[in-house]
Design an enzyme around this catalytic site. Structure first.
Site, PDB file in Angstrom:
ATOM      1  N   SER A   6       1.064  -1.365   0.541  1.00 25.33           N
ATOM      2  CA  SER A   6      -0.091   0.159  -0.156  1.00 25.33           C
ATOM      3  C   SER A   6       0.754   0.930   0.423  1.00 25.33           C
ATOM      4  O   SER A   6       1.859   0.845   0.360  1.00 25.33           O
ATOM      5  CB  SER A   6      -0.318  -0.081   1.651  1.00 25.33           C
ATOM      6  OG  SER A   6      -1.371   1.455   0.838  1.00 25.33           O
ATOM      7  N   TYR A  20      -1.801  -2.070  10.243  1.00 28.86           N
ATOM      8  CA  TYR A  20      -1.764  -1.780   8.654  1.00 28.86           C
ATOM      9  C   TYR A  20      -0.470  -1.628   8.074  1.00 28.86           C
ATOM     10  O   TYR A  20      -0.027  -2.069   6.963  1.00 28.86           O
ATOM     11  CB  TYR A  20      -2.808  -1.467   7.987  1.00 28.86           C
ATOM     12  CG  TYR A  20      -2.941  -0.920   6.743  1.00 28.86           C
ATOM     13  CD1 TYR A  20      -3.593  -2.279   6.014  1.00 28.86           C
ATOM     14  CD2 TYR A  20      -3.088  -0.271   5.564  1.00 28.86           C
ATOM     15  CE1 TYR A  20      -4.215  -2.181   4.890  1.00 28.86           C
ATOM     16  CE2 TYR A  20      -3.120  -0.252   4.547  1.00 28.86           C
ATOM     17  CZ  TYR A  20      -3.738  -1.323   4.002  1.00 28.86           C
ATOM     18  OH  TYR A  20      -3.721  -1.204   2.490  1.00 28.86           O
ATOM     19  N   PRO A  50      -0.375   0.574  -4.510  1.00 30.00           N
ATOM     20  CA  PRO A  50      -2.313   0.749  -5.478  1.00 30.00           C
ATOM     21  C   PRO A  50      -2.287   2.014  -3.999  1.00 30.00           C
ATOM     22  O   PRO A  50      -2.157   2.259  -2.283  1.00 30.00           O
ATOM     23  CB  PRO A  50      -3.216  -0.053  -4.819  1.00 30.00           C
ATOM     24  CG  PRO A  50      -2.275  -1.375  -4.621  1.00 30.00           C
ATOM     25  CD  PRO A  50      -1.140  -0.865  -3.436  1.00 30.00           C
TER      26      PRO A  50
END
Length: 113
Positions: A6, A20, A50
């Site tokens: 991410s 996360y 992404p």
């Protein structure tokens, strides 16, 4: 091997996402270590990071947040799953046989701003 990470690793949203962001950072570290460790066997290892993309998993994110993020990107448009899928498809093709240990950010240019 392609890990999905991410872009929040470079622009953490806050302490509420600590686990996360830490897990994505671990995958980035694994990308580098495995690229070195498996390269001798001809195995390439990359990661794709992404940006905020509308998916079932991001259904809880308010529309305003998507608009705000898109406005800060160099390409001020919503990101789609196809944006990430196209990069993954390239990375698993023979055209990417010499790419290893890299993280490809698919975020419309957000992290460079």
């Amino acid at each position: 091997m392609v890990f999905i990470v991410s872009n929040t690793f470079w622009r953490p949203p806050g302490a509420h996402m600590l686990a996360y962001v830490a897990s994505k950072g671990a995958l980035i570290g694994m990308t580098h270590a495995l690229a070195v460790g498996l390269g001798g066997d001809g195995i390439v290892v990359t990661a794709v990071a992404p940006g905020l993309t509308r998916t079932p998993a991001t259904g809880v994110v308010p529309a305003e947040e998507f608009e705000e993020v898109a406005a800060r990107q160099a390409l001020p448009r919503p990101l789609t799953p196809d944006d990430t899928a196209a990069v993954v498809a390239m990375l698993v093709s023979e055209d990417a046989a010499a790419l290893t240990g890299q993280v490809f950010t698919v975020g419309g240019g957000l992290v460079m701003r």
